[in-house]
Design an enzyme around this catalytic site. Sequence first.
Site, PDB file in Angstrom:
ATOM      1  N   LYS A   1       0.868  -1.178   0.000  1.00 50.67           N
ATOM      2  CA  LYS A   1       0.000   0.000   0.000  1.00 50.67           C
ATOM      3  C   LYS A   1       0.902   1.224   0.000  1.00 50.67           C
ATOM      4  O   LYS A   1       1.633   1.476   0.953  1.00 50.67           O
ATOM      5  CB  LYS A   1      -0.906   0.008   1.217  1.00 50.67           C
ATOM      6  CG  LYS A   1      -1.774   1.257   1.292  1.00 50.67           C
ATOM      7  CD  LYS A   1      -2.787   1.173   2.403  1.00 50.67           C
ATOM      8  CE  LYS A   1      -3.590   2.453   2.485  1.00 50.67           C
ATOM      9  NZ  LYS A   1      -4.553   2.415   3.586  1.00 50.67           N
TER      10      LYS A   1
ATOM     11  N   LYS B   1      -2.076  -1.581  -3.857  1.00 53.38           N
ATOM     12  CA  LYS B   1      -2.945  -0.404  -3.823  1.00 53.38           C
ATOM     13  C   LYS B   1      -2.113   0.859  -3.855  1.00 53.38           C
ATOM     14  O   LYS B   1      -1.150   0.938  -3.091  1.00 53.38           O
ATOM     15  CB  LYS B   1      -3.753  -0.484  -2.536  1.00 53.38           C
ATOM     16  CG  LYS B   1      -4.515   0.758  -2.169  1.00 53.38           C
ATOM     17  CD  LYS B   1      -5.205   0.528  -0.867  1.00 53.38           C
ATOM     18  CE  LYS B   1      -5.906   1.818  -0.499  1.00 53.38           C
ATOM     19  NZ  LYS B   1      -6.403   1.781   0.833  1.00 53.38           N
TER      20      LYS B   1
HETATM   21  C1  PBG Z   1      -7.341   3.687   5.197  1.00 54.65           C
HETATM   22  C2  PBG Z   1      -7.757   3.337   3.825  1.00 54.65           C
HETATM   23  C3  PBG Z   1      -7.607   4.205   2.751  1.00 54.65           C
HETATM   24  C4  PBG Z   1      -8.192   3.564   1.644  1.00 54.65           C
HETATM   25  C5  PBG Z   1      -8.657   2.312   2.063  1.00 54.65           C
HETATM   26  N1  PBG Z   1      -8.365   2.181   3.427  1.00 54.65           N
HETATM   27  C6  PBG Z   1      -7.072   5.593   2.689  1.00 54.65           C
HETATM   28  C7  PBG Z   1      -5.797   5.938   3.284  1.00 54.65           C
HETATM   29  O1  PBG Z   1      -4.888   5.122   3.466  1.00 54.65           O
HETATM   30  O2  PBG Z   1      -5.655   7.120   3.620  1.00 54.65           O
HETATM   31  C8  PBG Z   1      -8.268   4.181   0.287  1.00 54.65           C
HETATM   32  C9  PBG Z   1      -9.213   3.599  -0.686  1.00 54.65           C
HETATM   33  C10 PBG Z   1      -9.521   4.483  -1.842  1.00 54.65           C
HETATM   34  O3  PBG Z   1      -8.911   5.542  -2.065  1.00 54.65           O
HETATM   35  O4  PBG Z   1     -10.444   4.116  -2.592  1.00 54.65           O
HETATM   36  N2  PBG Z   1      -6.950   2.800   6.083  1.00 54.65           N
END
Ligand code: PBG
Length: 303
Positions: A172, A225
């Site tokens: 991520k 991601k």
């Molecule tokens: C947070 C989380 C995020 C997303 C999924 N879980 C955002 C972040 O890390 O700030 C993002 C998903 C998206 O942008 O569609 N734990």
Amino acid sequence: MSLNDLMYPLFVMSGENRKEEIVSMPGIFRLSIDLMLKEMEEAMKLGLGAFILFPAVSEELKDSHATYSYSPENFYLKALAEAKSHFPEAVIATDVAMDPYSSDGHDGLVEDGEILNDKSLPILSNMALAQAEAGADIIGPSDMMDGRVEYIREELDDAGYESVSIMSYTAKYASAFYGPFRDALESAPKFGDKKTYQMNPANKREAIIEAEMDESEGADILMVKPALAYMDVIHTLREESNLPIAAYNVSGEYAMVKAAAEKGWIDGDQVSEEILLGLKRAGADIILTYFAKEMAVRLSYRA
Ligand code: PBG
């Protein structure tokens, strides 16, 4: 690409008969539980079978320790339970991270302006346990604290939830593509950024190391991601690991297509389909995408 590959993210909020469109994500809504169930029913009739739920928590319920996340009062846990009892055959995945519940807006515990990895783990595993108890099939730790997969796996097993899977947000990246999602949950960090725990977009080899770690810690699914700018990472993890690989086609990727399509600059339907196809080609076994339902609607016309 088939509908079986897609997982549809839903934003849940408290109350009844409430539906608020997310401005930066046209066509995507925060829904109260009753309307979420309706949305799931429609989606399932169209052939979708997997969902991931995210909570939109009001500010007064947030605190520094995200205690509401595992409170028996938490509407999100009720949403998971209702989803599972109405649609036992659906696959229900969750999000584990402190940010939707944290007054600091970070995924882990903050003390003196620092995110504390190890002190976050018991909070995250409390959250995971509460979600498993509510009936979730897949626990999705998105917090990026080190060691959380092993910690959560052990706690789940000890509590008798051996059959609950873990979909780890393995690679991520600290990305600007999450902007609209943070609007949806009002979960943007109150200070600083997430670069101390999310990955550097320039780094690919770390993804491989993270994948090996998550695998040895007991993850069942590995996620990359965002998806679009990271197709090489999806491809590499597909080659390096034998676990299913999930790709999260995130909020900013959805928003870009919608915005350009609204202006008439691209054909949004074709572009979104091409993106999903590309993610599949890159090696994704599961694609989390806000396009899931409209894709299903289009496929139903073609059938
Ligand atoms: C947070 C989380 C995020 C997303 C999924 N879980 C955002 C972040 O890390 O700030 C993002 C998903 C998206 O942008 O569609 N734990």
